[in-house]
Scaffold this motif. Structure first.
Motif, short mmCIF file in Angstrom:
data_model
loop_
_atom_site.label_atom_id
_atom_site.label_comp_id
_atom_site.label_asym_id
_atom_site.label_seq_id
_atom_site.Cartn_x
_atom_site.Cartn_y
_atom_site.Cartn_z
N ASP A 1 -22.27 -65.03 81.11
CA ASP A 1 -23.41 -66.09 81.03
C ASP A 1 -23.01 -67.22 80.42
O ASP A 1 -23.38 -68.26 81.02
N THR A 2 -22.17 -67.13 79.19
CA THR A 2 -21.84 -68.49 78.74
C THR A 2 -20.76 -69.35 79.37
O THR A 2 -20.58 -70.31 79.22
N LEU A 3 -19.85 -68.68 80.08
CA LEU A 3 -18.87 -69.33 80.87
C LEU A 3 -19.42 -70.58 81.76
O LEU A 3 -18.77 -71.42 81.98
N THR A 4 -20.56 -70.40 82.08
CA THR A 4 -21.08 -71.42 83.03
C THR A 4 -21.73 -72.70 82.36
O THR A 4 -22.27 -73.68 82.97
N GLU A 5 -21.95 -72.22 81.03
CA GLU A 5 -22.50 -73.40 80.20
C GLU A 5 -21.76 -74.70 80.08
O GLU A 5 -20.29 -74.75 80.36
N ASP A 6 -22.20 -75.99 79.87
CA ASP A 6 -21.75 -76.99 79.79
C ASP A 6 -20.51 -77.00 78.85
O ASP A 6 -19.54 -77.86 78.95
N ARG B 1 -17.44 -76.08 79.89
CA ARG B 1 -16.48 -77.00 80.70
C ARG B 1 -15.74 -78.06 79.78
O ARG B 1 -14.68 -78.38 79.94
#
Lengths: 314, 491
Positions: A205-210, A213
């Motif tokens: 879930d956190t991997l897609t957080e800003d 990136r």
């Protein structure tokens, strides 16, 4: 923060009072009499009556509740009907088995779950991920009493690495740990499976957080970003599960305690129920309620420690 | 490094255990006692620890059930049978070092028969009129009437001799007896440890230390025997595992008899069981051998009345209530129930009751009697069935020795109320001539069988398992006990 803690403490106290009333009423309804149980089927009615008087069963329900509840505030749980020793001593003896067992199992569970959860998340879709997902599915599905018997059959009867059960006490620390290893492992396996899966999905879930990136953009490796940034953010659901698991392990090891004949809280409550030693049943249940409430409280506080945003909000 | 240390310490321990094996034994038992005072509780688990090992009475049971001398070396009985003069052994010391004297005997017997006594077998002391100490080693007991069973009564675990002045509450967790073993410690929920009494008055025990471990779950008990954690399980909880132990060269299986008459008890005051024809029908509807084979895996001896087959006064009355479902149906019709009836069957926790109950329900259905089966815990069973008389049928094993006297109590849970039987029991108590006593006991058996008070199923077997090198365990169980005083390792 302080007001938050105070408010939580008040609700904690009220929950405990409500729980004590509920427990006392619910348990006193059970038919059966400790004195009759102790004296068996050849006893004269006078002897049973004399014993009831002696152990204080003839007092009114209200007096008994009041004595029990106020006694607990002083750490005095009363005297066991059957064993005639202070309930507090009995419980503390058993806690020396149940508490280390729960902590040991929780330790093993996190020890297994963290690495495999992280590996599965970091190599999503790989063979490793596939194996972790399959393995944990199995770990959740296998009933732990069956797994326990299998382990006893293999490691205690066939290879005799471990004893089939029992607990030698803490006089020798290593022997104590050895006796708890198999039960702790059996208890830990399904917990680890659940935890690993929660860990994996929380990380994903956190991997897609800003901020992930950004971390990658500033030059962190994929793994570096995962361990340093994603992990901390994934901790909230993981901590919730760990908190729940600890309460479960402390209270829910009854069957495992029976299979390994460990003198823990679970076996205490089981014998106390069959002997109608109600004061012991009430006290143990009360203690477990207390433990669950306290663990929830502690987990709430750790949320704030892990996540500074929560700290500011309260 | 840690692992090496762990390995080394485990190795050292295994080595020391192997060396100690010839003088230490691990005994397994299913139920842990609530406390260790046999004068204040009926739990057989108490006697399994303390009887003969820690505590002794004036007389005691030997392995074959005879009443032999205990703390009383000898006794004289007066001409009229009312005065017993016990000559106590001299030099007997309690484990705390104090001397056992006549005043301890006076104290113990008076305490057991006192108004506020909580002795579970208070009836044993009912006929005592007076107890006095003539001197330090002589006790004179006067009875209100002749009692042929008095020496037998004094052999029970409930009649042990306590040290006068000991705090009886403290004795529950720290027993202080005169026996061949002293109490070491009790890890509650796990085990009790005993050690040899080096100052024992009689033949000292051979074992130096004993651990009695409590394993309630039959599967866990099996695993513990197989893994070698337990050396002997004198009453193994799962008869279905016995063939497996028997086939294993490491173990011996010890099959004996207990004092447990297992009966299908009938509520004699409740219709339709107040009708003797209905009770007779029940007796003929039950196939004992099917129950022994199906529920007990073949271990158990059929009985025809409430009396142990190994007793010299036993007569085989099983033929009086042979399995004959046709006859049962005819008797029911004669009693006015041609289509049968519905009743309750309430089962306490032991295996014999739960497994036997299913078979009995099926056998009763075959003659038209429907049963509503309820499983109860002991606590609820005592409340509902035993004290509340709220049952039609129940299965229970009466484990006290020679307990057919309860049939003379019309308030006893199955409520058999026969003036004839009550008179017979009075006559038996007053009779001291051994031959006459046997004749009276045989009359009692015939009467219990003829009245079909209950359906007498089988004598509960004692099914023990032990390491094949252990010698000296009791084969039978004349009283609840695990007498370890003569147990040793043959190699």
């Amino acid at each position: 923060m302080l007001r938050y803690i105070l408010k939580r403490l008040i609700s904690l106290g009220l929950s405990l009072i409500a729980a004590s009333v509920l427990i006392f009423v619910a348990i006193e309804i059970i038919p059966g009499d400790a004195a009759a149980y102790m004296l068996g089927i050849n006893a004269s009615p006078e002897a049973v009556a004399a014993l009831r008087e002696q152990i204080g069963l003839n007092q009114s329900d209200f007096t008994r509740y009041f004595d029990w509840a106020t006694g607990m505030l002083r750490g005095d749980f009363g005297i066991s009907y059957t064993y005639r020793v202070p309930v507090a001593d009995m419980i503390s003896n058993r806690l020396w088995v149940s508490l280390p067992l729960a902590m040991y199992a929780l330790f093993l569970s996190t020890l297994i779950a963290f690495p495999i959860g992280i590996i599965a998340a970091s190599k999503r879709g790989s063979v490793a991920d596939w194996m972790v997902m399959g393995g944990t599915q199995l770990g959740v599905a296998i009933p732990n009493f069956w797994f326990a018997m299998l382990m006893v059959q293999l490691l205690a009867i066939k290879y005799q690495f471990f004893t089939a059960g029992g607990f030698p006490g803490w006089d020798n620390f290593w022997l104590g740990m050895k006796a708890l290893t198999l039960p702790a492992f059996v208890l830990a396996l399904p917990q680890a499976s659940i935890l690993a899966r929660v860990m994996r999905s929380a990380l994903l879930d956190t991997l897609t957080e800003d901020f992930m990136r950004t971390a990658r953009a500033k030059g962190r490796t994929r793994r570096g970003a995962l361990v340093h940034h994603a992990l901390r953010n994934a901790m909230i659901p993981v901590l919730t599960i760990i908190g729940l698991q600890f309460s479960f392990l402390l209270a829910g090891a009854i069957i495992i305690e029976k299979i390994f004949f460990l003198p823990g809280l679970g076996s205490l409550i089981l014998t106390a129920i069959s002997q109608r030693d109600l004061i012991v049943v009430e006290s143990v249940v009360m203690l477990l309620v207390f433990a669950v409430i306290v663990v929830t409280f502690v987990v709430d506080i750790t949320y704030a420690l892990v996540d500074p945003r929560l700290r500011r909000r309260v | 490094m840690k692992r090496i240390f762990l390995g080394a310490s485990v190795l050292a321990l295994t080595a020391s255990m192997a060396m100690a094996q010839s003088t230490h034994i691990n005994i397994g038992d299913q139920l842990e006692p609530p406390h260790l005072d046999p004068t204040a509780g009926a739990a057989g688990a108490i006697d399994n620890v303390v009887y003969a090992n820690i505590y002794e009475g004036l007389t005691r049971f030997s392995a074959d059930g005879d009443v032999i001398a205990g703390l009383a070396e000898s006794w004289d009985i007066s001409e009229d049978g009312l005065t017993y003069t016990f000559n106590l052994r001299s030099g007997v010391k309690y484990h705390d070092g104090s001397d056992m004297t006549a005043s301890d005997v006076v104290y113990s017997l008076n305490r057991a028969r006192a108004e506020d006594s909580t002795n579970a077998q208070k009836g044993l002391f009912a006929g005592i009129a007076d107890v006095t100490a003539a001197d330090d080693t002589t006790v004179v007991v006067t009875l209100t009437s002749e009692n042929g069973g008095f020496l037998f009564n004094m052999a029970w675990g409930d009649a042990i001799i306590l040290n006068e002045g000991d705090d009886v509450e403290a004795l529950k967790s720290q027993p202080n007896g005169t026996g061949a073993f002293t109490f070491t410690n009790w890890v509650q929920g796990d085990s009790i440890n005993l050690a040899r009494n080096e100052n024992y008055w009689g033949t000292p025990a051979i074992l130096e230390t004993v651990t009695i471990k409590y394993i309630s779950d039959p599967t866990a008990a099996f695993a513990a025997m197989m893994a070698g954690d337990i050396d002997a399980f004198p009453t193994f909880p799962a008869p279905e595992n016995l063939p497996q132990f028997d086939a294993d060269p490491r173990f011996t299986v010890i099959i004996g008899s207990t004092e447990g008459e297992t009966i299908l008890a009938t509520n004699n005051k409740m219709p339709p069981f107040d009708n003797p024809l209905v009770r007779k029908a029940l007796s003929h509807a039950i196939d004992r051998s099917a129950i022994i084979d199906g529920a007990m895996f073949g271990y158990g001896t059929p009985i025809g009345s409430h009396f142990a087959p190994h007793n010299p006064a036993y007569i085989d009355l099983t033929g009086e209530s042979n399995y004959d479902p046709e006859l049962a149906r005819a008797l029911l019709a004669e009693a006015g129930y041609p289509d049968g009836f519905t009743t309750t069957l309430k089962l306490p926790p032991p295996t014999y009751a739960r497994r036997g109950g299913e078979i009995i329900a099926a056998q009763l259905r075959a003659v038209g009697i429907e049963t509503e089966v309820t499983n109860l815990e002991w606590g609820s069973w005592l409340e509902e069935v035993f004290r509340g008389y709220d049952f039609g049928l129940t299965i229970v094993s009466h484990t006290e020795p020679m307990d057919f006297g309860v049939y003379a109590d019309p308030e006893y849970y199955f409520q058999y109320d026969s003036a004839e039987y009550q008179a017979l029991m009075e006559e038996l108590t007053a009779e001291t001539d051994p031959d006459r006593r046997i004749a009276l006991m045989q009359d009692a058996q015939r009467m219990m069988a003829a009245d079909d008070v209950n359906v007498y199923l089988f004598q509960l077997a004692k099914t023990g398992v032990a390491n094949k090198n252990i010698v000296g365990l009791w084969e039978n169980s004349p009283t609840q006990a695990t007498d370890l005083t003569a147990v040793y390792w043959s190699e």
